[in-house]
Write an enzyme that holds these catalytic residues in place. Structure first.
Site, PDB file in Angstrom:
ATOM      1  N   ASN A 286       2.122   8.560 -19.839  1.00 11.45           N
ATOM      2  CA  ASN A 286       3.105   7.585 -19.377  1.00 11.45           C
ATOM      3  C   ASN A 286       4.344   8.329 -18.877  1.00 11.45           C
ATOM      4  O   ASN A 286       4.834   9.226 -19.549  1.00 11.45           O
ATOM      5  CB  ASN A 286       3.512   6.654 -20.529  1.00 11.45           C
ATOM      6  CG  ASN A 286       2.359   5.836 -21.039  1.00 11.45           C
ATOM      7  OD1 ASN A 286       1.632   5.236 -20.263  1.00 11.45           O
ATOM      8  ND2 ASN A 286       2.173   5.816 -22.341  1.00 11.45           N
TER       9      ASN A 286
ATOM     10  N   HIS B  23      -2.183  11.430 -24.020  1.00 13.27           N
ATOM     11  CA  HIS B  23      -2.967  10.749 -25.044  1.00 13.27           C
ATOM     12  C   HIS B  23      -4.444  10.953 -24.730  1.00 13.27           C
ATOM     13  O   HIS B  23      -4.856  10.792 -23.580  1.00 13.27           O
ATOM     14  CB  HIS B  23      -2.697   9.238 -25.030  1.00 13.27           C
ATOM     15  CG  HIS B  23      -1.285   8.855 -25.281  1.00 13.27           C
ATOM     16  ND1 HIS B  23      -0.848   8.402 -26.500  1.00 13.27           N
ATOM     17  CD2 HIS B  23      -0.196   8.832 -24.456  1.00 13.27           C
ATOM     18  CE1 HIS B  23       0.435   8.116 -26.425  1.00 13.27           C
ATOM     19  NE2 HIS B  23       0.862   8.370 -25.184  1.00 13.27           N
TER      20      HIS B  23
ATOM     21  N   GLU C  15       7.843   6.602 -24.263  1.00 11.43           N
ATOM     22  CA  GLU C  15       8.773   6.423 -25.378  1.00 11.43           C
ATOM     23  C   GLU C  15       9.396   7.716 -25.881  1.00 11.43           C
ATOM     24  O   GLU C  15      10.435   7.678 -26.530  1.00 11.43           O
ATOM     25  CB  GLU C  15       8.078   5.704 -26.528  1.00 11.43           C
ATOM     26  CG  GLU C  15       7.687   4.283 -26.167  1.00 11.43           C
ATOM     27  CD  GLU C  15       6.991   3.547 -27.292  1.00 11.43           C
ATOM     28  OE1 GLU C  15       6.524   4.207 -28.244  1.00 11.43           O
ATOM     29  OE2 GLU C  15       6.918   2.318 -27.215  1.00 11.43           O
ATOM     30  N   VAL C  16       8.751   8.851 -25.634  1.00 13.29           N
ATOM     31  CA  VAL C  16       9.276  10.133 -26.096  1.00 13.29           C
ATOM     32  C   VAL C  16       9.556  10.997 -24.870  1.00 13.29           C
ATOM     33  O   VAL C  16       8.670  11.180 -24.028  1.00 13.29           O
ATOM     34  CB  VAL C  16       8.271  10.846 -27.040  1.00 13.29           C
ATOM     35  CG1 VAL C  16       8.816  12.202 -27.487  1.00 13.29           C
ATOM     36  CG2 VAL C  16       7.968   9.967 -28.255  1.00 13.29           C
TER      37      VAL C  16
ATOM     38  N   HIS D 207       3.566  14.303 -22.853  1.00 13.65           N
ATOM     39  CA  HIS D 207       2.435  14.239 -23.781  1.00 13.65           C
ATOM     40  C   HIS D 207       1.296  13.487 -23.124  1.00 13.65           C
ATOM     41  O   HIS D 207       1.504  12.562 -22.357  1.00 13.65           O
ATOM     42  CB  HIS D 207       2.814  13.595 -25.117  1.00 13.65           C
ATOM     43  CG  HIS D 207       3.465  12.265 -25.013  1.00 13.65           C
ATOM     44  ND1 HIS D 207       4.760  12.082 -24.553  1.00 13.65           N
ATOM     45  CD2 HIS D 207       3.009  11.022 -25.329  1.00 13.65           C
ATOM     46  CE1 HIS D 207       5.068  10.795 -24.601  1.00 13.65           C
ATOM     47  NE2 HIS D 207       4.016  10.130 -25.056  1.00 13.65           N
TER      48      HIS D 207
ATOM     49  N   ASP E 146      -2.178  10.978 -33.421  1.00 16.58           N
ATOM     50  CA  ASP E 146      -1.084  10.018 -33.280  1.00 16.58           C
ATOM     51  C   ASP E 146      -0.896   9.279 -34.605  1.00 16.58           C
ATOM     52  O   ASP E 146      -1.880   8.906 -35.244  1.00 16.58           O
ATOM     53  CB  ASP E 146      -1.410   9.032 -32.152  1.00 16.58           C
ATOM     54  CG  ASP E 146      -0.204   8.223 -31.717  1.00 16.58           C
ATOM     55  OD1 ASP E 146       0.335   7.462 -32.544  1.00 16.58           O
ATOM     56  OD2 ASP E 146       0.189   8.345 -30.548  1.00 16.58           O
ATOM     57  N   ILE E 147       0.351   9.057 -35.002  1.00 18.02           N
ATOM     58  CA  ILE E 147       0.607   8.354 -36.271  1.00 18.02           C
ATOM     59  C   ILE E 147       0.415   6.845 -36.149  1.00 18.02           C
ATOM     60  O   ILE E 147       0.371   6.149 -37.153  1.00 18.02           O
ATOM     61  CB  ILE E 147       2.008   8.666 -36.847  1.00 18.02           C
ATOM     62  CG1 ILE E 147       3.107   8.200 -35.891  1.00 18.02           C
ATOM     63  CG2 ILE E 147       2.136  10.143 -37.176  1.00 18.02           C
ATOM     64  CD1 ILE E 147       4.486   8.223 -36.505  1.00 18.02           C
TER      65      ILE E 147
END
Length: 125
Positions: A97, A112, A105-106, A110, A39-40
């Site tokens: 999420n 985490h 958010e995306v 995904h 993750d950035i």
């Protein structure tokens, strides 16, 4: 900004662009079913994202539309990434999420993987 997970898949989302190689990512794993990268904006000492190669908005979308092989391959990829990173013995947290209330958010599924320190309670009260 949180997204509406019931909307159609957006092929221009950042993870779709990473899958196509349009945006660089520090990849740690990839196979026919998934890609994993750091993750950035890490929220733990180790924060890896695992995304399926298919176009799925959320876990709900994925579980409803993905093939059994895609589901098994993705779940196995998540486990493989955690094992290879050395997170099994000390422990790690998985988080996906889904939708606005969960602050997705995306609009691409995904998971985490958080690890590297004690992570505390599940939810802030």
């Amino acid at each position: 900004m949180p997204i509406d997970a019931t909307r159609p898949y957006d092929p221009d989302n950042i993870f779709a662009r990473i899958l196509r190689g349009e945006i660089p990512a520090n990849r740690v794993y990839e196979d026919d079913y998934a890609v994993a990268f750091h993750d950035i904006n890490p929220q733990a000492p180790s924060h890896i994202l695992v995304i399926p190669r298919g176009a799925y908005v959320s876990w709900d979308d994925f579980s409803a539309r993905a093939s059994d092989a895609d589901i098994a391959g993705f779940v196995r990829a998540v486990g493989h990434v955690a094992r290879e990173a050395g997170h099994v013995e000390p422990g790690y947290r998985l988080l996906a999420n889904i939708g606005r209330d969960a602050h997705q958010e995306v609009p691409h599924l995904h998971v985490h993987i958080f690890a590297g320190r004690p992570l505390g309670p599940m939810l802030a009260v």
